[in-house]
Design a protein around this motif. Structure first.
Motif, PDB file in Angstrom:
ATOM      1  N   LEU A  49      49.838  36.293 -22.329  1.00  0.00           N
ATOM      2  CA  LEU A  49      49.055  35.547 -21.349  1.00  0.00           C
ATOM      3  C   LEU A  49      49.945  34.847 -20.329  1.00  0.00           C
ATOM      4  O   LEU A  49      51.082  34.478 -20.623  1.00  0.00           O
ATOM      5  N   LEU A  50      49.384  34.633 -19.134  1.00  0.00           N
ATOM      6  CA  LEU A  50      50.090  33.845 -18.125  1.00  0.00           C
ATOM      7  C   LEU A  50      50.096  32.376 -18.551  1.00  0.00           C
ATOM      8  O   LEU A  50      49.033  31.808 -18.813  1.00  0.00           O
ATOM      9  N   THR A  90      47.820  24.745 -23.308  1.00  0.00           N
ATOM     10  CA  THR A  90      47.771  23.292 -23.127  1.00  0.00           C
ATOM     11  C   THR A  90      49.101  22.693 -22.709  1.00  0.00           C
ATOM     12  O   THR A  90      49.195  21.491 -22.523  1.00  0.00           O
ATOM     13  N   ALA A  91      50.145  23.509 -22.584  1.00  0.00           N
ATOM     14  CA  ALA A  91      51.461  22.975 -22.229  1.00  0.00           C
ATOM     15  C   ALA A  91      52.233  24.007 -21.430  1.00  0.00           C
ATOM     16  O   ALA A  91      51.960  25.203 -21.509  1.00  0.00           O
ATOM     17  N   THR A  92      53.202  23.560 -20.640  1.00  0.00           N
ATOM     18  CA  THR A  92      53.946  24.463 -19.768  1.00  0.00           C
ATOM     19  C   THR A  92      54.847  25.413 -20.541  1.00  0.00           C
ATOM     20  O   THR A  92      55.276  26.432 -20.013  1.00  0.00           O
ATOM     21  N   ASN A  93      55.126  25.125 -21.808  1.00  0.00           N
ATOM     22  CA  ASN A  93      55.980  26.008 -22.596  1.00  0.00           C
ATOM     23  C   ASN A  93      55.193  27.113 -23.289  1.00  0.00           C
ATOM     24  O   ASN A  93      55.749  27.856 -24.102  1.00  0.00           O
ATOM     25  N   GLY A  94      53.905  27.236 -23.005  1.00  0.00           N
ATOM     26  CA  GLY A  94      53.101  28.312 -23.562  1.00  0.00           C
ATOM     27  C   GLY A  94      52.376  27.962 -24.841  1.00  0.00           C
ATOM     28  O   GLY A  94      51.668  28.795 -25.401  1.00  0.00           O
ATOM     29  N   ALA A 132      53.640  28.952 -28.704  1.00  0.00           N
ATOM     30  CA  ALA A 132      53.967  30.234 -28.060  1.00  0.00           C
ATOM     31  C   ALA A 132      52.790  31.198 -28.000  1.00  0.00           C
ATOM     32  O   ALA A 132      52.897  32.358 -28.379  1.00  0.00           O
ATOM     33  N   LEU A 133      51.659  30.717 -27.493  1.00  0.00           N
ATOM     34  CA  LEU A 133      50.500  31.586 -27.294  1.00  0.00           C
ATOM     35  C   LEU A 133      50.501  32.240 -25.917  1.00  0.00           C
ATOM     36  O   LEU A 133      49.668  33.108 -25.648  1.00  0.00           O
ATOM     37  N   ALA A 134      51.403  31.836 -25.036  1.00  0.00           N
ATOM     38  CA  ALA A 134      51.478  32.418 -23.700  1.00  0.00           C
ATOM     39  C   ALA A 134      52.929  32.614 -23.316  1.00  0.00           C
ATOM     40  O   ALA A 134      53.834  31.964 -23.852  1.00  0.00           O
ATOM     41  N   GLY A 171      46.921  38.133 -17.677  1.00  0.00           N
ATOM     42  CA  GLY A 171      48.189  38.485 -18.285  1.00  0.00           C
ATOM     43  C   GLY A 171      48.208  39.953 -18.633  1.00  0.00           C
ATOM     44  O   GLY A 171      47.557  40.787 -17.980  1.00  0.00           O
ATOM     45  N   ASP A 172      48.939  40.303 -19.688  1.00  0.00           N
ATOM     46  CA  ASP A 172      49.042  41.677 -20.169  1.00  0.00           C
ATOM     47  C   ASP A 172      48.306  41.781 -21.506  1.00  0.00           C
ATOM     48  O   ASP A 172      48.436  40.899 -22.361  1.00  0.00           O
TER      49      ASP A 172
END
Length: 271
Positions: free
Chosen positions: A120-121, A151-155, A177-179, A234-235
């Motif tokens: 995901l993006l 919910t956060a910029t780190n994915g 790390a969901l994105a 996303g992909d």
């Protein structure tokens, strides 16, 4: 060159994948059964180019295990066919692109699992991978759904399933790390166990048995909700809806075949 035509699999329209290069993973997934003998996979989203076409500005995608067709929502862009995740066939969606309502009668109302491979993006807050249905905001109409909130910029983010037609969350759980990286997200449900969520091969497993209400209108949309909003960007690799709550202990073998196979296929490693 070895090929397989899933003609010996006891499932409706089992030849829908057609003549493809032999893949032990595909053959194993196609042959999975529930404990009561039904084909485990009711809906199989496969980005293989031969399973979708663009027609009149819309994407039409065939369910890989039956004859139903998903059609992109009017006004959205066709899905881009790429090999973005580990060189495997992938749908890449960077703009509006959502597929339409699925075949309702094939989703079990009392027991199901939703599983999706995605990268995901990180900049998109809400991603309805399998969207909720429509309906009045009464809290009565209940629909399946797999939503990933970033919910956060780190994915980092949350895996969520909601009630249909409302903003009420039926289950929500935080994950890392969901994105921004390929992973698998999953929601499962059954009327005796309630909801569970997990990532990749059963990582971060969490169950909430406080809500055991069966679905009342088991329709779904892929990559958005039924109104075309909250689109997942996303992909995207393979995605599945199952006729089983794969969190059950008796399905540990099926989890390993399906989830372990997806992780290997898409080069996903545990976080």
């Amino acid at each position: 060159m070895r090929y397989v035509e899933f003609l010996d699999i006891d499932a409706p329209y089992s030849g829908a994948l057609g003549r493809i290069e032999f893949d032990p993973f595909l053959a194993a997934v196609a042959s999975l059964k529930t404990i009561d003998g039904q084909p485990m996979v009711s809906h199989w989203i496969d980005p293989k180019p031969e399973l979708s076409i663009e027609e009149n500005g819309a994407t039409k995608l065939r369910n890989a295990v039956d004859a139903s067709i998903l059609t992109s929502v009017s006004g959205t862009d066709p899905l881009n066919k790429t090999t973005a995740i580990n060189g495997q066939p992938t749908f890449t969606v960077n703009t509006t692109g959502a597929l339409g309502q699925g075949d309702a009668e094939d989703v079990r109302v009392d027991e199901w699992s939703m599983i999706a491979v995605h990268d995901l993006l990180p900049t998109v807050a809400r991603n309805d991978v399998f969207g909720i249905g429509g309906g009045l905001a009464t809290g009565v109409e209940l629909y399946p759904g797999l939503e990933v909130n970033i919910t956060a910029t780190n994915g980092d983010g949350q895996i969520i399933s909601r009630e249909g037609g409302t903003t009420t969350r039926r289950i929500v759980r935080n994950f890392t790390a969901l994105a921004g990286t390929p992973c698998i997200s999953s929601v499962t449900f059954s009327t005796d166990l309630g909801f569970s969520v997990f990532k990749n091969n059963f990582e971060g497993f969490f169950r909430d048995d406080s809500d055991k209400r069966a679905l009342t209108d088991p329709t779904f949309t892929y990559l958005a909700n039924r109104s075309g909003n909250s689109q997942a960007l996303g992909d995207f690799g393979m995605a599945f809806i199952l006729r089983a709550d794969i969190s059950r202990p008796e399905y540990a073998w099926a989890r390993q075949i399906l989830l372990g196979g997806l992780m290997s296929k898409y080069g996903i490693t545990s976080s």
